[in-house]
Design an enzyme around this catalytic site. Sequence first.
Site, PDB file in Angstrom:
ATOM      1  N   ARG A  55      33.916  33.802  21.150  1.00  0.00           N
ATOM      2  CA  ARG A  55      33.887  34.925  22.093  1.00  0.00           C
ATOM      3  C   ARG A  55      35.023  35.884  21.721  1.00  0.00           C
ATOM      4  O   ARG A  55      35.815  35.596  20.826  1.00  0.00           O
ATOM      5  CB  ARG A  55      33.930  34.472  23.565  1.00  0.00           C
ATOM      6  N   ALA A  57      35.477  40.370  21.555  1.00  0.00           N
ATOM      7  CA  ALA A  57      34.611  41.401  20.964  1.00  0.00           C
ATOM      8  C   ALA A  57      34.584  41.420  19.422  1.00  0.00           C
ATOM      9  O   ALA A  57      33.502  41.327  18.825  1.00  0.00           O
ATOM     10  CB  ALA A  57      35.002  42.767  21.531  1.00  0.00           C
ATOM     11  N   ARG A  98      24.780  39.005  23.671  1.00  0.00           N
ATOM     12  CA  ARG A  98      25.576  39.406  24.845  1.00  0.00           C
ATOM     13  C   ARG A  98      25.595  40.943  24.884  1.00  0.00           C
ATOM     14  O   ARG A  98      25.556  41.588  23.836  1.00  0.00           O
ATOM     15  CB  ARG A  98      27.019  38.874  24.753  1.00  0.00           C
ATOM     16  N   GLN A 205      40.083  31.831  29.907  1.00  0.00           N
ATOM     17  CA  GLN A 205      40.468  32.145  28.516  1.00  0.00           C
ATOM     18  C   GLN A 205      41.986  32.247  28.378  1.00  0.00           C
ATOM     19  O   GLN A 205      42.551  31.963  27.320  1.00  0.00           O
ATOM     20  CB  GLN A 205      39.846  33.469  28.057  1.00  0.00           C
ATOM     21  N   ASP A 246      36.507  45.323  25.234  1.00  0.00           N
ATOM     22  CA  ASP A 246      35.156  45.012  24.748  1.00  0.00           C
ATOM     23  C   ASP A 246      34.388  46.260  24.360  1.00  0.00           C
ATOM     24  O   ASP A 246      33.486  46.217  23.526  1.00  0.00           O
ATOM     25  CB  ASP A 246      34.386  44.223  25.796  1.00  0.00           C
TER      26      ASP A 246
HETATM   27  O1  MRU Z   1      33.936  36.916  27.713  1.00  0.00           O
HETATM   28  P1  MRU Z   1      34.868  37.003  26.535  1.00  0.00           P
HETATM   29  O2  MRU Z   1      35.798  35.835  26.424  1.00  0.00           O
HETATM   30  O3  MRU Z   1      34.123  37.291  25.255  1.00  0.00           O
HETATM   31  O4  MRU Z   1      35.753  38.277  26.845  1.00  0.00           O
HETATM   32  C1  MRU Z   1      36.763  38.620  25.933  1.00  0.00           C
HETATM   33  C2  MRU Z   1      37.577  39.781  26.378  1.00  0.00           C
HETATM   34  O5  MRU Z   1      37.351  40.371  27.416  1.00  0.00           O
HETATM   35  C3  MRU Z   1      38.659  40.226  25.441  1.00  0.00           C
HETATM   36  O6  MRU Z   1      39.744  40.743  26.141  1.00  0.00           O
HETATM   37  C4  MRU Z   1      38.093  41.330  24.522  1.00  0.00           C
HETATM   38  O7  MRU Z   1      36.891  40.929  23.947  1.00  0.00           O
HETATM   39  C5  MRU Z   1      39.032  41.698  23.463  1.00  0.00           C
HETATM   40  S1  MRU Z   1      39.221  40.440  22.244  1.00  0.00           S
HETATM   41  C6  MRU Z   1      40.235  41.040  21.038  1.00  0.00           C
END
Ligand code: MRU
Length: 360
Positions: A55, A57, A98, A205, A246
């Site tokens: 996970r 972005a 996603r 996370q 994201d």
């Molecule tokens: O749902 P996730 O864990 O994929 O969400 C991740 C985030 O919101 C991060 O802050 C974002 O993707 C930036 S990662 C460098």
Amino acid sequence: MKVFQPASPDLICAWRWTERGLYLLDQRLLPWREKYILCRTWQEVRKAIREMVVRGAPAIGITAAIGLVLGAERLRARTRKAFLAALKRVARGLARARPTAVNLFWALERMVKRAENETDAGPGELIEILRAEALTIWEEDLSACRRMGRFGAELLPEEGAVLTHCNAGALATGGYGTALGVIRAAVEAGKRLSVLADETRPYLQGARLTAWEMKKVGIPVAVIPDAAAGFLMARGRVQAVIVGADRIAANGDVANKIGTYSLAVLARENRIPFYVAAPSSTFDLRCPSGEAIPIEERSPEEVHFCGSLRVTPFGVSAANPAFDVTPAELITAIITEEGVIRPPYSRNIPAVLSGEAQTT
Ligand code: MRU
């Protein structure tokens, strides 16, 4: 066995890509177990993205690009035309993994375009070209993180605590991290910083991944309940906030993990700088503002449970928006690999990303 990886990978790495397939570090099991699962097909890669084995972005974008290569390797097409048509079908399938992180669509579009532009290549050569392109996307993201780190490190204070949300580190990128990369670069430059990691309910996370990463690289970290951020800011225990993104709209509105917007409001109220760190692949200039960004709604089960423990009574409902949108006016600056972007964002985003503007 052939291994595909950047020349100087980060010490924390979400994948191992070999001729057997793509081994993904199962982020659902961290910090308790470091286990890799093998994906051999593009469908397995899509499932892994959807179920958050991987996970973040930029990491989603890189994984999808590699997933497209796995799909391409199994195509039976004999002609270039049939190959490209089938490749596009695989790309459309992966794009359904996603909805919010634009890096997913960006990477797939870039891969398909690369194949289309090779007008003389047949299916065999196209697979080689796509493999090289996926590796380039990975390498470029890693070097973008390192550049972001150098630009962003200068913005952080000489000492104090930096608050972050979710995980925008090596696990979420090609390596090194965006928001966490900036913190790492500042510490490497001699700044005496510690990290406050919001636990980031419901998927944790921050508690699981950011704390794990910071421990690995030796940066002091304290996990806090999401609800503690405002109190700690008001007591002077937070010197800066930095998060990843994201998707960033043309006007500078930022979609990021649910809870980011609340932090930005609290930071403004407490006169604390609020920074976003993201590579240019996270900008979506086709979205005029945050309102146009699709926000993923995930299963209510993720809210009903904390780990394996049910925390809500049976028979009640739960809402689980995975992301929120922080309005541009709450953001002090956006750190990219091209430089630091300050308001007004509608003017400065295209100028900095195209390399036309001086940045500081
Ligand atoms: O749902 P996730 O864990 O994929 O969400 C991740 C985030 O919101 C991060 O802050 C974002 O993707 C930036 S990662 C460098």
